[in-house]
Design a protein around this motif. Sequence first.
Motif, PDB file in Angstrom:
ATOM      1  N   LEU A 133       0.834  -1.202   0.000  1.00  0.00           N
ATOM      2  CA  LEU A 133       0.000   0.000   0.000  1.00  0.00           C
ATOM      3  C   LEU A 133       0.871   1.255   0.000  1.00  0.00           C
ATOM      4  O   LEU A 133       1.898   1.304   0.678  1.00  0.00           O
ATOM      5  N   VAL A 134       0.438   2.254  -0.737  1.00  0.00           N
ATOM      6  CA  VAL A 134       1.135   3.538  -0.765  1.00  0.00           C
ATOM      7  C   VAL A 134       0.127   4.650  -0.506  1.00  0.00           C
ATOM      8  O   VAL A 134      -1.068   4.502  -0.791  1.00  0.00           O
ATOM      9  N   PRO A 135       0.575   5.798   0.035  1.00  0.00           N
ATOM     10  CA  PRO A 135      -0.353   6.854   0.429  1.00  0.00           C
ATOM     11  C   PRO A 135      -0.754   7.799  -0.694  1.00  0.00           C
ATOM     12  O   PRO A 135      -1.491   8.747  -0.459  1.00  0.00           O
ATOM     13  N   ASP A 136      -0.294   7.568  -1.907  1.00  0.00           N
ATOM     14  CA  ASP A 136      -0.507   8.524  -2.983  1.00  0.00           C
ATOM     15  C   ASP A 136      -1.987   8.705  -3.315  1.00  0.00           C
ATOM     16  O   ASP A 136      -2.770   7.750  -3.304  1.00  0.00           O
ATOM     17  N   GLU A 137      -2.356   9.950  -3.618  1.00  0.00           N
ATOM     18  CA  GLU A 137      -3.705  10.238  -4.084  1.00  0.00           C
ATOM     19  C   GLU A 137      -3.966   9.478  -5.397  1.00  0.00           C
ATOM     20  O   GLU A 137      -3.128   9.456  -6.292  1.00  0.00           O
ATOM     21  N   GLY A 138      -5.120   8.831  -5.476  1.00  0.00           N
ATOM     22  CA  GLY A 138      -5.483   8.096  -6.670  1.00  0.00           C
ATOM     23  C   GLY A 138      -4.931   6.686  -6.743  1.00  0.00           C
ATOM     24  O   GLY A 138      -5.209   5.957  -7.701  1.00  0.00           O
ATOM     25  N   ALA A 139      -4.162   6.289  -5.733  1.00  0.00           N
ATOM     26  CA  ALA A 139      -3.509   4.979  -5.786  1.00  0.00           C
ATOM     27  C   ALA A 139      -4.414   3.826  -5.363  1.00  0.00           C
ATOM     28  O   ALA A 139      -4.052   2.667  -5.515  1.00  0.00           O
ATOM     29  N   PHE A 140      -5.601   4.152  -4.820  1.00  0.00           N
ATOM     30  CA  PHE A 140      -6.526   3.100  -4.381  1.00  0.00           C
ATOM     31  C   PHE A 140      -7.917   3.439  -4.911  1.00  0.00           C
ATOM     32  O   PHE A 140      -8.764   3.955  -4.186  1.00  0.00           O
ATOM     33  N   PRO A 141      -8.186   3.177  -6.198  1.00  0.00           N
ATOM     34  CA  PRO A 141      -9.441   3.595  -6.818  1.00  0.00           C
ATOM     35  C   PRO A 141     -10.664   2.803  -6.366  1.00  0.00           C
ATOM     36  O   PRO A 141     -11.774   3.112  -6.777  1.00  0.00           O
ATOM     37  N   ASN A 142     -10.457   1.818  -5.486  1.00  0.00           N
ATOM     38  CA  ASN A 142     -11.581   0.995  -5.029  1.00  0.00           C
ATOM     39  C   ASN A 142     -12.573   1.766  -4.172  1.00  0.00           C
ATOM     40  O   ASN A 142     -13.707   1.328  -3.992  1.00  0.00           O
ATOM     41  N   ASN A 143     -12.161   2.888  -3.564  1.00  0.00           N
ATOM     42  CA  ASN A 143     -13.107   3.650  -2.754  1.00  0.00           C
ATOM     43  C   ASN A 143     -13.272   5.069  -3.313  1.00  0.00           C
ATOM     44  O   ASN A 143     -12.449   5.531  -4.105  1.00  0.00           O
ATOM     45  N   PRO A 144     -14.353   5.755  -2.929  1.00  0.00           N
ATOM     46  CA  PRO A 144     -14.633   7.080  -3.480  1.00  0.00           C
ATOM     47  C   PRO A 144     -13.530   8.105  -3.239  1.00  0.00           C
ATOM     48  O   PRO A 144     -13.410   9.067  -4.009  1.00  0.00           O
ATOM     49  N   TYR A 145     -12.727   7.929  -2.190  1.00  0.00           N
ATOM     50  CA  TYR A 145     -11.633   8.867  -1.928  1.00  0.00           C
ATOM     51  C   TYR A 145     -10.407   8.592  -2.795  1.00  0.00           C
ATOM     52  O   TYR A 145      -9.490   9.396  -2.843  1.00  0.00           O
ATOM     53  N   ARG A 146     -10.371   7.430  -3.424  1.00  0.00           N
ATOM     54  CA  ARG A 146      -9.256   7.039  -4.314  1.00  0.00           C
ATOM     55  C   ARG A 146      -7.916   6.985  -3.597  1.00  0.00           C
ATOM     56  O   ARG A 146      -6.864   7.139  -4.212  1.00  0.00           O
ATOM     57  N   ARG A 147      -7.932   6.775  -2.308  1.00  0.00           N
ATOM     58  CA  ARG A 147      -6.672   6.664  -1.574  1.00  0.00           C
ATOM     59  C   ARG A 147      -6.887   5.819  -0.327  1.00  0.00           C
ATOM     60  O   ARG A 147      -8.022   5.587   0.097  1.00  0.00           O
ATOM     61  N   VAL A 148      -5.800   5.351   0.257  1.00  0.00           N
ATOM     62  CA  VAL A 148      -5.895   4.639   1.525  1.00  0.00           C
ATOM     63  C   VAL A 148      -5.957   5.658   2.663  1.00  0.00           C
ATOM     64  O   VAL A 148      -5.639   6.834   2.482  1.00  0.00           O
ATOM     65  N   GLY A 149      -6.370   5.198   3.821  1.00  0.00           N
ATOM     66  CA  GLY A 149      -6.494   6.086   4.964  1.00  0.00           C
ATOM     67  C   GLY A 149      -5.192   6.224   5.737  1.00  0.00           C
ATOM     68  O   GLY A 149      -4.222   5.489   5.526  1.00  0.00           O
ATOM     69  N   LYS A 150      -5.201   7.185   6.648  1.00  0.00           N
ATOM     70  CA  LYS A 150      -4.073   7.408   7.553  1.00  0.00           C
ATOM     71  C   LYS A 150      -4.539   7.050   8.961  1.00  0.00           C
ATOM     72  O   LYS A 150      -5.710   7.254   9.302  1.00  0.00           O
ATOM     73  N   PRO A 151      -3.658   6.521   9.819  1.00  0.00           N
ATOM     74  CA  PRO A 151      -4.077   6.130  11.167  1.00  0.00           C
ATOM     75  C   PRO A 151      -4.835   7.219  11.918  1.00  0.00           C
ATOM     76  O   PRO A 151      -5.835   6.936  12.591  1.00  0.00           O
ATOM     77  N   GLU A 152      -4.383   8.469  11.780  1.00  0.00           N
ATOM     78  CA  GLU A 152      -5.032   9.550  12.529  1.00  0.00           C
ATOM     79  C   GLU A 152      -6.481   9.773  12.095  1.00  0.00           C
ATOM     80  O   GLU A 152      -7.276  10.373  12.837  1.00  0.00           O
ATOM     81  N   GLU A 153      -6.852   9.285  10.903  1.00  0.00           N
ATOM     82  CA  GLU A 153      -8.224   9.439  10.430  1.00  0.00           C
ATOM     83  C   GLU A 153      -9.186   8.463  11.106  1.00  0.00           C
ATOM     84  O   GLU A 153     -10.391   8.571  10.940  1.00  0.00           O
TER      85      GLU A 153
END
Length: 254
Positions: free
Chosen positions: A195-215
Amino acid sequence: MNLKDKVVIVTGGARGLGEAFARGIVREGGRVVIGDLLDVEGSAVAKDLGPDALFLHLDVTDADNWERVVAQTEEHFGRLDGLVNNAGVTASGTPVVDEPLDSFQRIIQLNLVSVHTGMHFAVPAMRRAGGGSIVNISSAAGLIGLALTSGYGAAKWGVRGLTKVAAVELGRERIRVNSVHPGMVLTPMTASIGLVPDEGAFPNNPYRRVGKPEELVGAVTYLLSDAASYTTGAELAVDGGWTAGPTVEYVMGQ
């Protein structure tokens, strides 16, 4: 969320999501016991957080460890008000028919049985405190069928079900039990699967990114706080909308 004077045990609190939860609890005025096998990392987090944090070595699969940690928590801080069952391992990435039995059993032990064991020892202490809140960290894989996660998915669905049973049984004792279901979140555990934190790197969800622990912290501190005094048996997805449904791109075949 105000957690003033509340004492909470966080398992797997030395890094990743657990560390974020521990820091969030102290930031909101609470006191935290960090339970983990990672002695060096856990001790460093507790030292950084100051007198409102304590590190205790904890193997969540060991009942004697749990009994000791709960007793030491009450001895050190005088009470126990909350438990975040966060410790666990990731999926094997193996199809159901190919996953070795010992691997399946290990994942169930670490991700599900340990949650039951933690509640078994924490609840009596919460009764002595007059009530409390338990937050069980499940997963988006506990809300949907996710391929290649047979042991992990089974365990996380089990955590969801166990949470509801405990909520029904403990409600009259003012002990609330809820589950949180993270989607893909960038932690040391998930980094190992690429997994990488880049915007658009996880198109499976509406945010197109993975989450961060603080979220995830706000959801957990809310459920631990008195602001959630009428919330029990709930399941809260914090997954960037992943389990809400497929994205437009997926539906349109783009």
